[in-house]
Scaffold this active site. Sequence first.
Site, PDB file in Angstrom:
ATOM      1  N   LYS A 111      41.201  25.388  16.653  1.00 45.57           N
ATOM      2  CA  LYS A 111      40.433  26.465  17.318  1.00 45.57           C
ATOM      3  C   LYS A 111      40.640  26.407  18.830  1.00 45.57           C
ATOM      4  O   LYS A 111      40.738  27.450  19.479  1.00 45.57           O
ATOM      5  CB  LYS A 111      38.925  26.337  17.011  1.00 45.57           C
ATOM      6  CG  LYS A 111      38.572  26.644  15.595  1.00 45.57           C
ATOM      7  CD  LYS A 111      38.631  28.130  15.286  1.00 45.57           C
ATOM      8  CE  LYS A 111      38.284  28.372  13.828  1.00 45.57           C
ATOM      9  NZ  LYS A 111      38.789  29.599  13.264  1.00 45.57           N
ATOM     10  N   LYS A 194      49.162  29.171   5.088  1.00 45.51           N
ATOM     11  CA  LYS A 194      47.936  29.370   4.321  1.00 45.51           C
ATOM     12  C   LYS A 194      47.478  30.822   4.394  1.00 45.51           C
ATOM     13  O   LYS A 194      47.472  31.408   5.477  1.00 45.51           O
ATOM     14  CB  LYS A 194      46.864  28.463   4.934  1.00 45.51           C
ATOM     15  CG  LYS A 194      45.509  28.564   4.318  1.00 45.51           C
ATOM     16  CD  LYS A 194      44.443  27.871   5.154  1.00 45.51           C
ATOM     17  CE  LYS A 194      43.168  28.681   5.050  1.00 45.51           C
ATOM     18  NZ  LYS A 194      42.094  28.295   5.903  1.00 45.51           N
ATOM     19  N   LYS A 197      42.206  35.094   6.446  1.00 54.19           N
ATOM     20  CA  LYS A 197      41.866  36.363   7.082  1.00 54.19           C
ATOM     21  C   LYS A 197      41.732  36.203   8.585  1.00 54.19           C
ATOM     22  O   LYS A 197      41.886  37.145   9.327  1.00 54.19           O
ATOM     23  CB  LYS A 197      40.604  36.971   6.490  1.00 54.19           C
ATOM     24  CG  LYS A 197      39.363  36.133   6.658  1.00 54.19           C
ATOM     25  CD  LYS A 197      38.179  36.819   6.010  1.00 54.19           C
ATOM     26  CE  LYS A 197      36.994  35.895   5.869  1.00 54.19           C
ATOM     27  NZ  LYS A 197      37.142  34.840   4.871  1.00 54.19           N
TER      28      LYS A 197
HETATM   29  P1  ADP Z   1      39.414  31.937   5.771  1.00 51.97           P
HETATM   30  O1  ADP Z   1      40.247  30.696   5.908  1.00 51.97           O
HETATM   31  O2  ADP Z   1      40.188  33.088   5.295  1.00 51.97           O
HETATM   32  O3  ADP Z   1      38.599  32.242   6.996  1.00 51.97           O
HETATM   33  P2  ADP Z   1      37.173  30.600   4.640  1.00 51.97           P
HETATM   34  O4  ADP Z   1      37.464  29.600   5.676  1.00 51.97           O
HETATM   35  O5  ADP Z   1      35.858  31.305   4.728  1.00 51.97           O
HETATM   36  O6  ADP Z   1      38.379  31.644   4.609  1.00 51.97           O
HETATM   37  O7  ADP Z   1      37.314  29.881   3.217  1.00 51.97           O
HETATM   38  C1  ADP Z   1      36.325  29.801   2.217  1.00 51.97           C
HETATM   39  C2  ADP Z   1      36.793  28.970   1.041  1.00 51.97           C
HETATM   40  O8  ADP Z   1      38.055  29.448   0.564  1.00 51.97           O
HETATM   41  C3  ADP Z   1      37.011  27.489   1.352  1.00 51.97           C
HETATM   42  O9  ADP Z   1      36.657  26.720   0.225  1.00 51.97           O
HETATM   43  C4  ADP Z   1      38.489  27.387   1.593  1.00 51.97           C
HETATM   44  O10 ADP Z   1      38.998  26.111   1.324  1.00 51.97           O
HETATM   45  C5  ADP Z   1      39.007  28.407   0.602  1.00 51.97           C
HETATM   46  N1  ADP Z   1      40.299  28.956   1.068  1.00 51.97           N
HETATM   47  C6  ADP Z   1      40.507  29.778   2.110  1.00 51.97           C
HETATM   48  N2  ADP Z   1      41.821  30.085   2.237  1.00 51.97           N
HETATM   49  C7  ADP Z   1      42.453  29.419   1.234  1.00 51.97           C
HETATM   50  C8  ADP Z   1      43.811  29.334   0.807  1.00 51.97           C
HETATM   51  N3  ADP Z   1      44.766  29.990   1.432  1.00 51.97           N
HETATM   52  N4  ADP Z   1      44.096  28.553  -0.256  1.00 51.97           N
HETATM   53  C9  ADP Z   1      43.125  27.886  -0.915  1.00 51.97           C
HETATM   54  N5  ADP Z   1      41.830  27.936  -0.573  1.00 51.97           N
HETATM   55  C10 ADP Z   1      41.473  28.687   0.488  1.00 51.97           C
END
Ligand code: ADP
Length: 331
Positions: A111, A194, A197
């Site tokens: 970050k 990965k 969003k």
């Molecule tokens: P983002 O990374 O899109 O902001 P979040 O951080 O809110 O999404 O993620 C919420 C959940 O989804 C967590 O348990 C995270 O590990 C899982 N997650 C997010 N992106 C992935 C991904 N590309 N592959 C597997 N799990 C993911």
Amino acid sequence: MDIVVSGIRSTGNLHLGNYFGAIRNFVKMQEENPCYFFIADYHSLTTHPTPADLHSSVKTVLVEFLACGLDPEKATLYVQSDVPEVAELYLLLNMNAYVGELERCTSFKEKIRTHPNNVNAALLTYPTLMAADIIIHKAHKVPVGKDQEQHLEMTRTFASRFNRMYNVDYFPEPVAYNFGEDLVKIPGLDGGQKMSKSDNENSAIFLADSPEVIRKKVMKAVTDAGPTEPNQPKPLAIENIFQFLKIFSSTDTYTHFNDLYNRCEIRYGDLKKQLAEDIIVFNNPLREKIEALKNDTDYLGKVARMGAEKARESAAKTIREVREIIGFRSM
Ligand code: ADP
Ligand code: TRP
């Protein structure tokens, strides 16, 4: 019986990475365990959403939780900020969370690199809030994607530090969990590591995306000029596309394109067309349920109130006991 807790930040629509990394497990686990699944709206404040955006994102995630099959009669589904006991536990844990260890956290370093103008205190203490979310229900298992592994390690550190400090055996040490399998990481469509969003919207396919949008995103997915020699290892972006085929397409389809790749006869356009259709077949039922639920304000309100009540009961009990352990006692 193992207690299960997990949350997803309310920063907009959910994507396939969230589904395969986390929510798919939530749906399975609610059948057998006491589960608490929540929408992490305190966490989402680190990016300073407007009140209207905050509210609509929370609602979106609740709708999408339900569309994916989370059942409010089986699991406790709630909004984090409806349970202010979490904020109190966060404050208490912060007393024993050291700046050095928080600064070493990979997500914090990332970050700082990507958003150098918004390095707020809540970003630094993100792992203590996450630990509070988890241990407030004395959880044992936390279904999450691979990117959350380090946060879980820190949660264990904070839980065991509390136990040691007060000489109690109060908080269990929770583990990141994926049904005995390795934690999952769904790649992005942009050739990146990965699906996310936050970083690049083009990398993600959202559960609410229409077939046209899915086709467009998949056709734009990063590929290369193709292999020049037979049976070569695949570069990352191509490996990612094949990982998608493995998840969404039949074994025959995967083998077909893999053989073409190995013979240097692959045409990525054909592969992508097939992949897009297979993703659409998977996604359509979810999208239809999202459409059907998203305007049912009465039902959504009922679900959130019911979840808040159950989650608060569990959280309030923990806070009462923690206060007693720490030594906050009435005069
Ligand atoms: P983002 O990374 O899109 O902001 P979040 O951080 O809110 O999404 O993620 C919420 C959940 O989804 C967590 O348990 C995270 O590990 C899982 N997650 C997010 N992106 C992935 C991904 N590309 N592959 C597997 N799990 C993911
Ligand atoms: N940090 C998680 C993410 O970004 C979201 C989250 C917040 C969470 N609190 C949690 C996940 C508690 C599991 C348990 O994906």
